[in-house]
Design an enzyme around this catalytic site. Sequence first.
Site, PDB file in Angstrom:
ATOM      1  N   LYS A 183       0.857  -1.187   0.000  1.00  0.00           N
ATOM      2  CA  LYS A 183       0.000   0.000   0.000  1.00  0.00           C
ATOM      3  C   LYS A 183       0.892   1.236   0.000  1.00  0.00           C
ATOM      4  CE  LYS A 183      -2.876   3.126   2.504  1.00  0.00           C
ATOM      5  NZ  LYS A 183      -2.174   4.170   1.730  1.00  0.00           N
ATOM      6  N   GLY A 236       6.286   5.533   8.614  1.00  0.00           N
ATOM      7  CA  GLY A 236       5.330   6.628   8.732  1.00  0.00           C
ATOM      8  C   GLY A 236       5.355   7.230  10.115  1.00  0.00           C
ATOM      9  N   GLU A 256       9.351   1.884  11.091  1.00  0.00           N
ATOM     10  CA  GLU A 256      10.276   3.009  10.956  1.00  0.00           C
ATOM     11  C   GLU A 256       9.444   4.272  11.120  1.00  0.00           C
ATOM     12  OE1 GLU A 256      13.413   2.600  10.832  1.00  0.00           O
ATOM     13  OE2 GLU A 256      13.462   0.446  10.435  1.00  0.00           O
ATOM     14  N   CYS A 290      13.070  11.317   7.144  1.00  0.00           N
ATOM     15  CA  CYS A 290      12.936  10.788   8.510  1.00  0.00           C
ATOM     16  C   CYS A 290      14.114  11.190   9.394  1.00  0.00           C
ATOM     17  CB  CYS A 290      12.806   9.274   8.473  1.00  0.00           C
ATOM     18  SG  CYS A 290      11.344   8.705   7.581  1.00  0.00           S
ATOM     19  N   GLU A 384       8.304  16.357  15.464  1.00  0.00           N
ATOM     20  CA  GLU A 384       8.939  16.172  14.160  1.00  0.00           C
ATOM     21  C   GLU A 384       8.352  17.177  13.177  1.00  0.00           C
ATOM     22  OE1 GLU A 384      10.157  12.574  11.175  1.00  0.00           O
ATOM     23  OE2 GLU A 384       8.189  12.447  12.110  1.00  0.00           O
TER      24      GLU A 384
END
Length: 482
Positions: A183, A236, A256, A290, A384
Amino acid sequence: MSKLTGVQPTKKYLMINGEKIETDQYASLSSPYSGEEIAQIAMANKEQTEKAIEAAYESRHLMAKMPAYKRAEILEKVVSLLTEKADEAAEIITSESSKPIMFSKAEVARTIETYKFSAEEAKRIHGETIPFDAASGGVGRIGYTLREPIGVIGAITPFNFPMNLVAHKVGPAIAAGNTIVLKPASQTPLSALFIAELFEEAGLPPGVLNVVTGPGSVVGEEIVRNDRVSMVTFTGSPEVGIGIRNRAGLKKTTLELGSNSALIIDKDTVIDEIIDRCIMGAFSNQGQVCISLQRIYAHEDVYEEFTEKFTQAAKQLKVGDPLEPDTYISSLISKGEADRVLGWIEETKSSSADIATGGCLRNGVLEPTIITNAEQDLKVSCQEAFAPIVVVNKFRSMEEAVQQVNNSRFGLQAGIYTNNVKHAMYASQELHVGGVIINDVPTYRVDQMPYGGVKESGTGREGIKYAVEEMTEMKLIVWNNN
């Protein structure tokens, strides 16, 4: 006609069991930069997602019995095909994500390497012999371990590296003899569909790689819930990742998740030698990385020099059209993301923080933004950002710097510039992160290294060899020769 692709927007279908499957609903996919429609994307329902999982489940024995050299040959063929179509692949990434073309080309080059590593690792999957006679009860017995494919892998990938992060899940899965239901992120499905077509051309059997586009609440939920899926690998947000972990039951998970990666700049650092790397670390791909460099702690002896030179360099970056070869900063993935980040910047204005440069939209693009003297509880510091924002603060001692880096709910990677061996060793031991990068920014990654974090940055490791270990089960074989 689309300026980004040179063709009329076309319908893109699901890819299930080697066939293109139409759906009842389609969603318009538009460029984050121009707003121009690129394609109409099929939206899968629960039943179609189940069919994709069933196709992968039925193909799992075929894939498990495929010899390693054949799996490697398929991956090598994908490397060859992608090398031939590298420019087309880069334009697809830029069209759907507004990643500047210079970075899209770099991503394609990395994707090619990732599939090369996968082809190589397909031939290196092995177990070990066990010294049974080390125990009195083991005399006369020999034993060894095997690594067997885990089965169906559900892969859920993000928008920021839509081709290479797909490769980090699909490459090792195929190398290990698994089947996949993929996906891709809703904003960046074109890269995944493009790669799936290359795998089909390379001879991958039907049902091994199935691409299911659609909402996470439908497609992602079914991948996590369905008992035929043996493992979920997800990149994500922490919130979604924690939800997956809570619902996955006994499924294996590799997660992750987020980060607000930090860099320590020691007092003996030659500032002129690190500015370009800090610019790349903080602002490549609009900071939507990331391990983007979000927090910098500079020793008080070099703080002023670093801040001044870093700010001047950021002001020189070209902002605008992602298809221009020298554009460095373009649009964030959505207007909602831009609005969120502008709200975070606005929050700093009622604090002691200063905006050294940026902080505004220029033709819809957020300028590279540097914030100094930011308090730890501001969102730009403790959450973040996933945007071209970096916070620069000063420190007096290495202990203080390490403490500030560790004062985070994340722990993916951290960096330190220093010529002091004791400081480097101290940081490598005391930083609570998955990876410490000495004399470079935390944004450093090559695709064969183990990659993953601690705390809310996730569980498990990527990097082809390490992902193969996650995607296989160990089986023990014991022979009794008595």
